[in-house]
Write an enzyme that holds these catalytic residues in place. Structure first.
Site, short mmCIF file in Angstrom:
data_model
loop_
_atom_site.label_atom_id
_atom_site.label_comp_id
_atom_site.label_asym_id
_atom_site.label_seq_id
_atom_site.Cartn_x
_atom_site.Cartn_y
_atom_site.Cartn_z
N ILE A 14 -28.29 -49.44 -9.94
CA ILE A 14 -28.75 -48.41 -10.45
C ILE A 14 -28.24 -48.05 -12.15
O ILE A 14 -29.23 -47.22 -12.58
CB ILE A 14 -29.31 -47.32 -9.80
N ALA A 35 -32.55 -51.75 -7.16
CA ALA A 35 -31.13 -51.35 -7.20
C ALA A 35 -31.11 -50.29 -6.55
O ALA A 35 -31.81 -49.71 -5.54
CB ALA A 35 -31.79 -51.02 -8.31
N CYS A 36 -29.86 -49.90 -6.46
CA CYS A 36 -28.88 -48.96 -5.52
C CYS A 36 -28.01 -48.01 -5.90
O CYS A 36 -27.08 -48.90 -7.41
CB CYS A 36 -29.05 -49.44 -3.69
N ASP A 37 -27.21 -47.40 -4.88
CA ASP A 37 -26.45 -46.98 -5.75
C ASP A 37 -25.05 -47.72 -6.77
O ASP A 37 -24.12 -47.68 -7.41
CB ASP A 37 -25.71 -45.90 -4.67
#
Length: 476
Positions: A424, A391-393
């Protein structure tokens, strides 16, 4: 930078991330529309009057409704998405232009109001009447807001959209459009590009594309030329780690379209912002000279994506614009690098700056970035995990790269575990293991407290991945 300035910067970044969250999941639909447009309109590769009928309904109805639904869902899950889609319909019918800006406003806003309305009668409904109340409350609110959007919101947003379009047209008529690079290129490095690109440029560009078949504004932020020139300069004139890693970064940036890869190279030598601006301005000036544009957004900003969205007859101007941008940024970067000293540790220091700006470390091709944070374990490692989430932005770029690295390791170990990447804000509830950058781990654990969380410094670092795969293989 004082605390107040930092706070505002974070808020703008979050706003840009939210806008990106509405657009990015729907990029495939934009690409499909762009390909149909490029192929079948009267000036396309294979003009077809019947298939060209798909173009207008898609740009007028489908794409704005998708954005309205996605924006609503980000705020209040599926219930918010349904209300957002219905209210977006009111904005669409009340105007004469593709209403992307209206969808980006009314989708999340209507979902937020739905959430507040539900709070008013939460716990006050008689047993057996829940479905009746839930459906009618959503229907009534959506109907009221759709009518309001049709009568007032849509025309107001159309006026704002027309004003922004007029401003852009004025810059183009005065041949001043290249000046926007003064704001866009530094904005990219500071991770404010989503607010600029998706909040201002894309709605106007899509409106222009629906009217003229293409728009130069799709090229303002996505042009990979400026970044390519900077990385080439490091390849020839850089020193130490920066010189060694730049060739690998070129592949990821220019071919893969992940521009984030070259930001640390600018941060280690902020003077290179001049090179990025020079490259951006040169590229836009060249595109303007040849009168070229794209039919739809090119995302990610890969040269392949740009060429796929290029209309027939514009390839020469597009290629020359990218090449000119790369040449300009290369010349300025070479001058800066040859007249200054770059220490071996500068790249690592720049990555530290990246952490402060973005909340995650840059993905330089050197896999030397060791993990400094231990596993952020809130629960025990599950016995038979089925899904690992990166997960990232935005749920693309860095997390996709990390997922690819671990997916290969899991496959080689013979483990039957799905490895995927998500934004995320959209983490699925069925995730067994979640991998995030250390500065995003707290957000991830709050959203999925039942999952096993792995905190890393670099999505391309393999050390912790090897440890995780070894543990999973041992207990399999």
């Amino acid at each position: 930078m004082n605390a107040g300035q930092a706070g505002w910067k974070v808020k703008i970044q979050q706003f840009g991330s939210f806008l990106s969250g509405m657009i990015m999941p729907n990029i495939a639909a934009f690409i499909a529309w762009g390909l149909i447009t490029a192929l079948f309109i009267p000036t396309g590769w294979w003009p077809n009057e019947s298939l060209a009928k798909l173009v207008d309904p898609t740009i007028t109805y489908l794409l704005p409704i998708l954005i309205g639904y996605t924006g609503g869902k980000l705020v209040y899950d599926t219930r918010g998405g349904v209300v957002g889609a219905m209210v977006t319909m009111g904005v669409i019918v009340g105007t004469d232009i593709p209403m992307f800006l209206g969808a980006m406003i009314m989708g999340p806003l209507s979902a937020y109001l739905m959430k507040k309305v539900d709070k008013l009668y939460e716990g006050k409904i008689r047993a057996g009447f829940e479905m009746l109340v839930n459906n009618f409350s959503a229907g009534i609110l959506a109907g009221i807001l759709a009518i309001l959007s049709f009568l007032a919101i849509g025309p107001a947003v159309e006026a704002v959209n027309n004003a922004m379009a007029a401003g852009v047209s004025a810059l183009m008529n005065m041949h001043l459009l290249p000046l926007v690079s003064i704001f866009v290129e530094p904005g990219k490095v500071l991770f404010l590009n989503n607010a600029i690109n998706h909040g201002v440029l894309s709605p106007i560009a899509i409106d222009q594309a629906s009217e003229f078949g293409k728009s130069i504004l799709f090229l303002v932020e996505s042009n990979p030329g400026p970044g390519l020139g900077i990385l080439l300069a490091y390849t020839f004139f850089g020193r130490g780690t920066a010189k060694q890693t730049a060739p690998g970064a070129i592949i990821i940036q220019f071919l893969g379209g992940i521009h984030e890869i070259y930001f640390p190279y600018i941060l280690m030598k902020p003077t290179l912002l001049i090179a990025a601006i020079a490259g951006g301005m040169t590229g836009i000036a060249t595109f303007s000279l040849f009168g070229v544009g794209l039919v739809a957004p090119a995302s990610p900003g890969s040269i392949f994506a740009i060429l796929a969205m290029t209309p027939r007859g514009d390839y020469l101007g597009i290629i020359l614009g990218v090449a000119a941008a790369a040449a300009a940024s290369f010349l300025v970067s070479a001058l800066v690098l040859k007249t200054s000293k770059v220490k071996e540790t500068d790249l690592e220091e720049a990555e530290t700056k990246m952490t402060a700006l973005k909340g995650k470390k840059a993905m330089t091709p050197s896999l030397a970035g060791a993990v400094s944070e231990e596993m952020a374990v809130r629960v025990n490692l599950p016995d038979s995990p089925k899904k690992i989430i990166f997960a990232c932005d935005a749920g693309m770029g860095s997390s996709a790269m990390g997922a690819s690295v671990l997916r290969n390791k899991v496959k080689k170990a013979g483990l039957d575990i799905e490895v995927v990447n998500y934004a995320i804000a959209q983490l699925p509830n069925d995730a067994d293991i979640v991998v995030t950058h250390k500065d995003l781990t707290n957000r991830a654990t709050e959203k999925l407290p039942h999952a096993y969380h792995l905190s890393v410094d670099n999505f391309l670092s393999s050390e912790k991945y090897d440890e995780l795969v070894e543990k999973l293989a041992t207990q399999a």
